[in-house]
Design a protein around this motif. Structure first.
Motif, PDB file in Angstrom:
ATOM      1  N   GLY A  59       0.779  -1.226   0.000  1.00  0.00           N
ATOM      2  CA  GLY A  59       0.000   0.000   0.000  1.00  0.00           C
ATOM      3  C   GLY A  59       0.810   1.275   0.000  1.00  0.00           C
ATOM      4  N   THR A  60       2.122   1.183   0.153  1.00  0.00           N
ATOM      5  CA  THR A  60       2.937   2.395   0.170  1.00  0.00           C
ATOM      6  C   THR A  60       3.090   2.935  -1.252  1.00  0.00           C
ATOM      7  N   PRO A  61       2.921   4.239  -1.441  1.00  0.00           N
ATOM      8  CA  PRO A  61       3.021   4.794  -2.786  1.00  0.00           C
ATOM      9  C   PRO A  61       4.467   5.060  -3.240  1.00  0.00           C
ATOM     10  N   LEU A  62       5.414   5.093  -2.301  1.00  0.00           N
ATOM     11  CA  LEU A  62       6.803   5.414  -2.608  1.00  0.00           C
ATOM     12  C   LEU A  62       7.688   4.671  -1.622  1.00  0.00           C
ATOM     13  N   TRP A  63       8.741   4.058  -2.115  1.00  0.00           N
ATOM     14  CA  TRP A  63       9.658   3.372  -1.204  1.00  0.00           C
ATOM     15  C   TRP A  63      11.075   3.414  -1.761  1.00  0.00           C
ATOM     16  N   HIS A  64      12.032   3.137  -0.865  1.00  0.00           N
ATOM     17  CA  HIS A  64      13.451   3.186  -1.185  1.00  0.00           C
ATOM     18  C   HIS A  64      14.069   1.807  -1.011  1.00  0.00           C
ATOM     19  N   GLU A  65      15.036   1.531  -1.844  1.00  0.00           N
ATOM     20  CA  GLU A  65      15.822   0.311  -1.732  1.00  0.00           C
ATOM     21  C   GLU A  65      17.284   0.738  -1.659  1.00  0.00           C
ATOM     22  N   LEU A  66      18.011   0.226  -0.684  1.00  0.00           N
ATOM     23  CA  LEU A  66      19.416   0.579  -0.480  1.00  0.00           C
ATOM     24  C   LEU A  66      20.298  -0.638  -0.723  1.00  0.00           C
ATOM     25  N   ASN A  67      21.384  -0.437  -1.430  1.00  0.00           N
ATOM     26  CA  ASN A  67      22.344  -1.505  -1.691  1.00  0.00           C
ATOM     27  C   ASN A  67      23.749  -0.963  -1.481  1.00  0.00           C
ATOM     28  N   LEU A  68      24.615  -1.793  -0.932  1.00  0.00           N
ATOM     29  CA  LEU A  68      26.019  -1.449  -0.766  1.00  0.00           C
ATOM     30  C   LEU A  68      26.837  -2.582  -1.363  1.00  0.00           C
ATOM     31  N   TYR A  69      27.816  -2.205  -2.176  1.00  0.00           N
ATOM     32  CA  TYR A  69      28.694  -3.169  -2.827  1.00  0.00           C
ATOM     33  C   TYR A  69      30.134  -2.808  -2.508  1.00  0.00           C
ATOM     34  N   GLN A  70      31.004  -3.817  -2.571  1.00  0.00           N
ATOM     35  CA  GLN A  70      32.433  -3.580  -2.484  1.00  0.00           C
ATOM     36  C   GLN A  70      33.045  -4.083  -3.781  1.00  0.00           C
ATOM     37  N   THR A  71      33.824  -3.240  -4.441  1.00  0.00           N
ATOM     38  CA  THR A  71      34.425  -3.615  -5.715  1.00  0.00           C
ATOM     39  C   THR A  71      35.656  -4.480  -5.480  1.00  0.00           C
ATOM     40  N   GLU A  72      36.101  -5.117  -6.537  1.00  0.00           N
ATOM     41  CA  GLU A  72      37.282  -5.975  -6.424  1.00  0.00           C
ATOM     42  C   GLU A  72      38.509  -5.218  -5.926  1.00  0.00           C
ATOM     43  N   ASP A  73      38.612  -3.930  -6.279  1.00  0.00           N
ATOM     44  CA  ASP A  73      39.784  -3.148  -5.871  1.00  0.00           C
ATOM     45  C   ASP A  73      39.597  -2.441  -4.534  1.00  0.00           C
ATOM     46  N   GLY A  74      38.518  -2.761  -3.802  1.00  0.00           N
ATOM     47  CA  GLY A  74      38.355  -2.237  -2.453  1.00  0.00           C
ATOM     48  C   GLY A  74      37.517  -0.979  -2.330  1.00  0.00           C
ATOM     49  N   HIS A  75      37.018  -0.417  -3.437  1.00  0.00           N
ATOM     50  CA  HIS A  75      36.116   0.729  -3.360  1.00  0.00           C
ATOM     51  C   HIS A  75      34.732   0.261  -2.921  1.00  0.00           C
ATOM     52  N   PHE A  76      33.860   1.202  -2.619  1.00  0.00           N
ATOM     53  CA  PHE A  76      32.488   0.881  -2.245  1.00  0.00           C
ATOM     54  C   PHE A  76      31.527   1.608  -3.167  1.00  0.00           C
ATOM     55  N   VAL A  77      30.425   0.965  -3.489  1.00  0.00           N
ATOM     56  CA  VAL A  77      29.399   1.557  -4.346  1.00  0.00           C
ATOM     57  C   VAL A  77      28.100   1.588  -3.552  1.00  0.00           C
ATOM     58  N   ALA A  78      27.586   2.795  -3.349  1.00  0.00           N
ATOM     59  CA  ALA A  78      26.316   2.989  -2.641  1.00  0.00           C
ATOM     60  C   ALA A  78      25.233   3.213  -3.691  1.00  0.00           C
ATOM     61  N   ASP A  79      24.110   2.533  -3.533  1.00  0.00           N
ATOM     62  CA  ASP A  79      23.044   2.548  -4.527  1.00  0.00           C
ATOM     63  C   ASP A  79      21.710   2.790  -3.820  1.00  0.00           C
ATOM     64  N   ILE A  80      21.031   3.891  -4.184  1.00  0.00           N
ATOM     65  CA  ILE A  80      19.708   4.195  -3.646  1.00  0.00           C
ATOM     66  C   ILE A  80      18.731   4.161  -4.808  1.00  0.00           C
ATOM     67  N   ARG A  81      17.714   3.328  -4.680  1.00  0.00           N
ATOM     68  CA  ARG A  81      16.687   3.218  -5.713  1.00  0.00           C
ATOM     69  C   ARG A  81      15.368   3.704  -5.123  1.00  0.00           C
ATOM     70  N   VAL A  82      14.678   4.538  -5.888  1.00  0.00           N
ATOM     71  CA  VAL A  82      13.407   5.116  -5.440  1.00  0.00           C
ATOM     72  C   VAL A  82      12.320   4.626  -6.382  1.00  0.00           C
ATOM     73  N   PHE A  83      11.331   3.954  -5.832  1.00  0.00           N
ATOM     74  CA  PHE A  83      10.231   3.413  -6.620  1.00  0.00           C
ATOM     75  C   PHE A  83       8.937   4.111  -6.229  1.00  0.00           C
ATOM     76  N   SER A  84       8.122   4.413  -7.224  1.00  0.00           N
ATOM     77  CA  SER A  84       6.872   5.122  -6.968  1.00  0.00           C
ATOM     78  C   SER A  84       5.745   4.502  -7.779  1.00  0.00           C
ATOM     79  N   LYS A  85       4.578   4.427  -7.166  1.00  0.00           N
ATOM     80  CA  LYS A  85       3.384   3.940  -7.855  1.00  0.00           C
ATOM     81  C   LYS A  85       2.543   5.085  -8.401  1.00  0.00           C
ATOM     82  N   ALA A  86       2.963   6.321  -8.163  1.00  0.00           N
ATOM     83  CA  ALA A  86       2.193   7.474  -8.612  1.00  0.00           C
ATOM     84  C   ALA A  86       2.148   7.511 -10.140  1.00  0.00           C
ATOM     85  N   GLN A  87       1.010   7.895 -10.649  1.00  0.00           N
ATOM     86  CA  GLN A  87       0.825   7.957 -12.090  1.00  0.00           C
ATOM     87  C   GLN A  87       1.779   8.983 -12.691  1.00  0.00           C
ATOM     88  N   GLY A  88       2.503   8.564 -13.712  1.00  0.00           N
ATOM     89  CA  GLY A  88       3.439   9.455 -14.388  1.00  0.00           C
ATOM     90  C   GLY A  88       4.790   9.577 -13.716  1.00  0.00           C
TER      91      GLY A  88
END
Length: 165
Positions: A59-88
């Motif tokens: 029932g939520t119209p908007l939500w966030h998904e968070l992901n954290l990765y570590q690359t082979e060379d030791g860096h980090f990748v932060a990923d924020i995904r925003v999903f919405s059910k609102a029309q348009g």
């Protein structure tokens, strides 16, 4: 909202060090990832998925998904995904490549979820009476507060998961 990466057994994964320290290359199995990034080219790298958090509720119209990765060379990748059910509304994808886990966590903590909510009315519409504008503005203010609260809740759960291992 508590999510565990089903691909890894908890006992095999050491807790993620939260303090800034020298980068160490990833050991063990790695995968190749390609992350969408709104308004830009995708970010591709090889590494491992370190953490995941999802704020979806029925029932939520908007939500966030968070992901954290570590690359082979030791860096980090932060990923924020925003999903919405609102029309348009279009889903949004925010990615940050960081030199340290602390920098990646600062990206998550500094994210402003208020910008994820779109107005469902045109404030310049001359046919709207002032009272109607006030009602729309109040509803928008509520949705913004709800999005911010939801993001903070999923972030807290995500950070707890990372520190607990």
């Amino acid at each position: 909202m508590n999510v565990v990466n089903a691909l890894e057994q908890l006992s095999e994964r050491p807790p993620l060090a939260m303090a800034a320290e020298a980068r160490t290359p990833v050991r063990g199995a790695t995968s190749t990832f390609m992350l969408r990034k709104s308004g830009s080219r995708p970010v591709s790298f090889s590494g491992r998925h370190v953490g995941f958090g999802n704020g979806y509720r029925v029932g939520t119209p908007l939500w966030h998904e968070l992901n954290l990765y570590q690359t082979e060379d030791g860096h980090f990748v932060a990923d924020i995904r925003v999903f919405s059910k609102a029309q348009g509304a279009k889903d949004q994808f925010h990615v940050c490549v960081a030199d340290s886990v602390e920098e990646a966590l600062q990206f998550f903590e500094g994210y402003d979820a208020r910008g994820d909510v779109q107005a469902d009315f045109d404030p310049a519409d001359p046919s709207l009476a002032p009272a109607e504008l006030m009602v729309h503005a109040a509803a928008l203010k509520y949705r913004i507060a709800e999005a911010e609260s939801q993001y903070r809740a999923v972030l807290a759960s995500f950070l707890h998961q990372l520190s607990a291992g």
